[in-house]
Design an enzyme around this catalytic site. Structure first.
Site, mmCIF file in Angstrom:
data_model
loop_
_atom_site.group_PDB
_atom_site.id
_atom_site.type_symbol
_atom_site.label_atom_id
_atom_site.label_comp_id
_atom_site.label_asym_id
_atom_site.label_seq_id
_atom_site.Cartn_x
_atom_site.Cartn_y
_atom_site.Cartn_z
ATOM 1 N N ASN A 127 -46.610 134.559 -6.200
ATOM 2 C CA ASN A 127 -47.657 134.187 -7.140
ATOM 3 C C ASN A 127 -49.017 134.193 -6.445
ATOM 4 O OD1 ASN A 127 -46.541 131.890 -5.811
ATOM 5 N ND2 ASN A 127 -47.351 130.487 -7.351
ATOM 6 N N GLU A 186 -52.714 132.797 -7.348
ATOM 7 C CA GLU A 186 -53.513 132.000 -8.273
ATOM 8 C C GLU A 186 -55.000 132.336 -8.146
ATOM 9 O OE1 GLU A 186 -52.228 127.926 -7.625
ATOM 10 O OE2 GLU A 186 -50.306 128.361 -8.597
ATOM 11 N N GLU A 241 -42.958 137.222 -10.179
ATOM 12 C CA GLU A 241 -42.187 138.295 -10.818
ATOM 13 C C GLU A 241 -43.093 139.476 -11.166
ATOM 14 O OE1 GLU A 241 -42.235 135.084 -11.524
ATOM 15 O OE2 GLU A 241 -40.346 134.376 -12.376
ATOM 16 N N CYS A 293 -41.190 132.210 -16.374
ATOM 17 C CA CYS A 293 -41.973 131.831 -17.565
ATOM 18 C C CYS A 293 -41.727 132.847 -18.681
ATOM 19 C CB CYS A 293 -43.454 131.732 -17.225
ATOM 20 S SG CYS A 293 -44.296 133.332 -17.086
ATOM 21 N N CYS A 329 -43.051 136.364 -18.042
ATOM 22 C CA CYS A 329 -42.267 137.100 -17.040
ATOM 23 C C CYS A 329 -40.928 137.537 -17.605
ATOM 24 C CB CYS A 329 -42.084 136.267 -15.781
ATOM 25 S SG CYS A 329 -43.602 136.218 -14.800
HETATM 26 N N1 THU Z 1 -44.808 130.796 -11.262
HETATM 27 C C1 THU Z 1 -44.251 131.974 -10.854
HETATM 28 O O1 THU Z 1 -44.844 132.688 -10.028
HETATM 29 N N2 THU Z 1 -43.062 132.341 -11.369
HETATM 30 C C2 THU Z 1 -42.289 131.572 -12.178
HETATM 31 O O2 THU Z 1 -41.202 131.975 -12.533
HETATM 32 C C3 THU Z 1 -42.770 130.253 -12.603
HETATM 33 C C4 THU Z 1 -44.182 129.934 -12.249
HETATM 34 C C5 THU Z 1 -46.078 130.365 -10.663
HETATM 35 C C6 THU Z 1 -47.288 130.452 -11.535
HETATM 36 C C7 THU Z 1 -48.204 129.444 -10.878
HETATM 37 O O3 THU Z 1 -48.886 130.065 -9.803
HETATM 38 C C8 THU Z 1 -47.259 128.398 -10.310
HETATM 39 O O4 THU Z 1 -45.972 129.010 -10.276
HETATM 40 C C9 THU Z 1 -47.183 127.120 -11.124
HETATM 41 O O5 THU Z 1 -46.939 127.397 -12.451
#
Ligand code: THU
Length: 131
Positions: A39, A41, A52, A83, A86
């Site tokens: 991830n 941000e 993902e 999520c 994804c």
């Molecule tokens: N996040 C993911 O990268 N994948 C997931 O399956 C769930 C959430 C990330 C998004 C964000 O940067 C952090 O987790 C908190 O939501």
């Protein structure tokens, strides 16, 4: 390398200064190659991207459009659940029966599939017959 090791490794590179929640994802392409993502941000929060999505982008950039297995890992109490967005992204490049492993860094794992994650997914079939 196995998918879990790849996902654990890439998770270390996650850029998550706002949530503090690092996620790693790994896909096995149909060729056998592994693609990873973490991830990323952003201070403009909605612009952040999921692990993902990063792994899918890496796979497509390498010229592959099908994966045969996926694994997502985070330091969460229960195996991390992709999520909604994804789930739709995974459904684009995986078959309904394609296995998805949700994992924690402490060793818990739950097995599911692309189809179980997104039953009734919007697909090309819904668009057939359009002019
Ligand atoms: N996040 C993911 O990268 N994948 C997931 O399956 C769930 C959430 C990330 C998004 C964000 O940067 C952090 O987790 C908190 O939501």
């Amino acid at each position: 390398m196995d998918l879990e090791t790849a996902a654990r490794d890439v998770r270390e590179n996650a850029y998550a200064p706002y949530s503090g929640f690092k996620v790693g994802a790994a896909l096995r392409g149909a060729s056998g190659a592994i693609y990873t993502g973490c991830n990323v941000e952003n201070i403009a929060y909605p612009e952040g991207t999921c692990a993902e999505a990063g792994a899918i982008a890496a796979m497509v950039a390498a010229g592959e459009t099908q994966f045969t297995a996926a694994l997502v890992i985070a330091d969460s109490p229960a195996p991390v659940s992709p999520c909604g967005g994804c789930r739709q992204k995974l459904a684009e490049f995986g078959a309904a029966q394609t296995p998805v492993t949700m994992a924690t860094t402490s060793g818990l794992q739950t097995q599911t599939s692309v189809g179980e994650l997104l039953p009734g997914a919007f697909s090309e079939a819904h668009m057939s017959g359009q002019e």
